[in-house]
Scaffold this motif. Structure first.
Motif, PDB file in Angstrom:
ATOM      1  N   GLU A  22       0.935  -0.751  -6.256  1.00  0.00           N
ATOM      2  CA  GLU A  22      -0.467  -0.652  -5.852  1.00  0.00           C
ATOM      3  C   GLU A  22      -0.521  -0.121  -4.432  1.00  0.00           C
ATOM      4  O   GLU A  22      -0.533  -0.878  -3.472  1.00  0.00           O
ATOM      5  N   PHE A  23      -0.505   1.187  -4.331  1.00  0.00           N
ATOM      6  CA  PHE A  23      -0.393   1.807  -3.014  1.00  0.00           C
ATOM      7  C   PHE A  23      -1.700   1.847  -2.224  1.00  0.00           C
ATOM      8  O   PHE A  23      -1.683   2.030  -1.019  1.00  0.00           O
ATOM      9  N   GLU A  24      -2.820   1.770  -2.917  1.00  0.00           N
ATOM     10  CA  GLU A  24      -4.125   1.836  -2.248  1.00  0.00           C
ATOM     11  C   GLU A  24      -4.262   3.130  -1.442  1.00  0.00           C
ATOM     12  O   GLU A  24      -4.908   3.147  -0.391  1.00  0.00           O
ATOM     13  N   GLY A  25      -3.624   4.171  -1.889  1.00  0.00           N
ATOM     14  CA  GLY A  25      -3.714   5.457  -1.185  1.00  0.00           C
ATOM     15  C   GLY A  25      -2.982   5.469   0.142  1.00  0.00           C
ATOM     16  O   GLY A  25      -3.200   6.340   0.983  1.00  0.00           O
ATOM     17  N   LEU A  26      -2.081   4.482   0.343  1.00  0.00           N
ATOM     18  CA  LEU A  26      -1.425   4.372   1.651  1.00  0.00           C
ATOM     19  C   LEU A  26       0.067   4.700   1.593  1.00  0.00           C
ATOM     20  O   LEU A  26       0.806   4.413   2.530  1.00  0.00           O
TER      21      LEU A  26
END
Ligand code: GLU
Length: 705
Positions: A615-619
């Motif tokens: 779950e990178f969250e766009g990071l």
């Protein structure tokens, strides 16, 4: 334009930034955007926060810094029920933000060179001690005059080059600082002492605090009606982070470096100070841990002290390794030989500086001779509550006796008050079992060291050659036990009551402990006086040393770090710490999870979910396809740079500096591309933790993300 000697250092003061070709290095900001003395620029977003650095990241005074910089403030509001150190602290709204004890914010407003003003009178003095005193007097006077002109600002004069260059800094101080979010300890300090000063690293060493001022904008102590401070500039946070080899820079408040010192200073550290202190601190840590084992209250009391001792002793061991590996002393000596040749090449230089290097050597000859005695005495007098208190009382008693006899009761009373304050501070570290063990250890160390025989002469204890070490140690343990157990000083409350009710009664305290301390005080005070004399002599000699070096190299020098605002730049880069090992510049969340072992590396519970899905969250770091945790760069940093923003070429926040690699601890003496690497927590990890672990999306929103 004066060229800057840049080969081996790069903690540029504000006045030198204009001399660096930043565009060539990769900077996209203009000089004015970076530092504009006549308007708002990036430096206005940088603050000194306690002994660390921080930066504003929102229009509402939100500051990002290190977990270890907020640690003490969180410890102060933690107990066994609300263990915020362990669980972390999150204020879900502004009214839950808790006062950060011990933290103040300092913003550099401007500076002015006042060297002539400071030195004019002083340089007329023929005696070194009077000269140094005059320098101190002038510094105080100048600050007073400025303060009277603008009482809202704080003024400090910093010595940039010993005895030569003095700069008056103007600061705005904010006293109301509050804790916003500090992650749990096993995120903020993942790997604890084992990983301190190491790479690879997986620490989420960040925290958020907020600056508050009175409703009219003036600085004020904590008050619930205070409002968030509106900084003139805050940093843009870049959630894209940074890549290997990218240009980065830091603005921060590095504490202390020693690059402009002579070779003898390095020798003093390598031969005496570093080994001596590591030995003592390692012993102290072991003893504190032993005493804390069966006493949880004591363990908590000792936790911050142990952390700080361990931080120093490991740093010093890194420095010792550095001195063994890198010929820094020899290089300095060679530089000084060349300098001497240069001096002797001209009659004018010879007459001004001909004896300079020899004069420095002479001061250090005395310093070397006294090094062990001085260090031994200062440790003995400053490490235990009971010896420190006895020494303070002894020193004050003389003065008090005189004023009492002369019936100068006002002076007497105010001295008694000061004494009470100092004694209660000294007793703050009083733990009888520690004190006894420490006195015994110090006597044993002295017994084994021929250079410390004066101690036994002063104490009138025979140095027995017929006793084994074991027997001698047992003897010193009994000796120390008796000293403490039989002394009235072992009861601080009784001493405080005496100082409150009848201060003159302290004149009468006489027992074996006070006489032990008195005998050694004589030696200690002599050593202290000798130190002051050496400092005064060196202040003058070092000024001349920098002067003649500048002549030789036809260049300006960068002053050593002195807790004033500095700029340093470089690149995100790995390095070879040891033969056959290459260290990459990024660590990842996957690596953090792999490292978990339930002893030193305790995986945060929340991360278990992460193991199931990414779950990178766009990071994520695109190339690594992972959340980057920490990264390395070849900038020039030291203690005090903790919490400094690491910025990209546009001045956007991409990381928070928190440490150096083990090999870089020697950086305080000389920067080098091969071994100087500093460590930051990656902004992508900061944002990931703040969102996923703390669920504090509102903070991301406040930062414009
Ligand atoms: N982590 C360091 C310390 O605690 C600060 C940064 C540095 O010295 O590089 O002292």
């Amino acid at each position: 334009m004066v060229s800057i000697c840049q080969a081996d250092e790069g903690m540029y003061p504000l006045s030198s930034i204009k001399n660096i070709n930043l565009q060539k290095a990769g900077m996209k900001l203009t000089q004015e955007e970076l530092y504009n003395p006549n308007g708002v620029s990036l430096i206005d977003a940088i603050v000194r926060l306690g002994g660390c650095t921080g930066s504003f990241v929102s229009a509402d005074g939100l500051i990002i810094t290190n977990h270890h910089c907020a640690f003490g403030s969180v410890a102060a509001i933690s107990d066994t029920v609300n263990d915020y150190i362990k669980k972390g602290y999150l204020a879900k709204s502004k009214n839950q933000e808790s006062p950060a004890q011990g933290l103040t914010v300092k913003i550099t407003v401007g500076y002015i060179d006042v060297s002539n003003d400071v030195l004019e009178e002083a340089n007329k003095m023929s005696d070194a001690a009077s000269r140094l005193n005059m320098i101190k007097i002038r510094m105080e006077e100048i600050v007073e005059v400025e303060k009277a002109k603008n009482p809202n600002l704080t003024y400090e004069i910093s010595e940039m080059f010993a005895g030569k260059t003095y700069v008056l800094f103007k600061y705005q101080i904010i006293k109301d600082v509050r804790i916003v979010y500090v992650p749990q300890r096993n995120i903020g300090e993942y790997g604890g002492e084992k990983d301190n000063w190491e790479w690879p690293r997986h620490s989420g060493d960040f925290a958020f605090v907020r600056a508050y001022v009175a409703p009219d904008g003036s600085p004020a102590a904590y008050n619930k009606n205070n409002v968030p401070f509106k900084p003139s500039r805050y940093l843009k946070v870049n959630p894209q982070g940074i890549q290997e080899n990218d240009f980065v820079f830091i603005l921060g408040y590095p504490g202390r470096t020693f690059r402009n010192q002579p070779s003898q200073f390095y020798q003093y550290h390598a031969k005496y100070q570093l080994p001596f202190i590591t030995n003592i601190y390692d012993w102290k840590i072991a003893k504190m841990e032993e005493l804390g084992k069966n006493n949880y209250d004591l363990a908590i009391k000792y936790s911050s002290q142990i952390k700080s001792l361990a931080n120093t002793t490991k740093n010093y061991k890194g420095k010792l390794q550095g001195f063994n590996r890198v010929p820094l002393i020899q290089e300095k000596q060679k530089e000084e030989q060349d300098l001497q040749k240069y001096i002797l090449s001209s009659p004018e230089l010879s007459s001004n500086y001909g004896t300079l290097l020899n004069d420095i050597q002479k001061v250090y000859d005395v310093k070397f001779k006294n090094a062990e005695l001085f260090m031994w005495l200062s440790q003995l007098f400053n490490s235990t509550g009971i010896v420190k208190s006895a020494h303070t009382i002894n020193n004050f008693t003389q003065e008090m006796k005189i004023t009492y006899q002369l019936k100068w009761y006002d002076v007497f009373n105010s001295t008694a008050k000061m004494l009470k304050k100092q004694v209660s501070e000294s007793y703050g570290m009083f733990v009888p079992d520690f004190d006894k063990a420490f006195i015994a250890k110090m006597l044993m160390d002295a017994y084994k060291n021929k250079n410390l025989s004066q101690v036994f002469v002063a104490l009138n204890i025979p140095q027995r050659n017929d006793y084994s070490d074991e027997l001698m140690m047992a003897y010193f343990e009994r000796y120390a036990q008796k000293l403490v157990d039989q002394s009235s000083l072992k009861n601080p409350h009784q001493i405080f009551a005496m100082l409150d009710n009848k201060p003159e009664s302290v004149f009468k305290i006489k027992d074996d402990l006070t006489s032990f301390v008195k005998k050694l005080s004589k030696l200690y005070n002599e050593q202290e006086l000798l130190r002051q004399k050496q400092d005064a002599e060196l202040n003058l000699l070092l000024a001349q040393l920098v002067e003649v070096k500048m002549l030789k190299n036809n260049a300006a020098f960068i002053p050593d770090a002195n807790a004033t605002l500095r700029f340093t730049y470089g690149y995100v880069r790995g390095y070879w710490p040891n033969d056959g090992i290459y260290n990459k510049p990024f660590t990842t969340l996957t690596g953090l999870i792999e490292k978990a072992d339930n002893t030193e590396y305790i995986l945060p519970e929340q991360y278990r979910q992460y193991e199931n899905g990414k779950e990178f969250e766009g990071l994520a770091h695109k190339g690594l396809n992972d959340i980057p945790v920490d990264f390395l760069y070849n900038l020039d940093t030291t203690g005090g740079n903790s919490g400094s923003p690491v910025m990209n070429d546009k001045g956007e926040l991409v990381g928070v500096n928190f440490d150096r690699a083990y090999t870089a601890t020697i950086n305080d003496y000389a920067w080098n591309e091969n071994y100087s690497r500093s460590v930051a927590v990656d902004i992508r990890y900061v944002l990931w933790v703040t969102k996923k672990v703390a669920g504090a999306d509102f903070l991301l929103k406040e930062m414009g993300i």
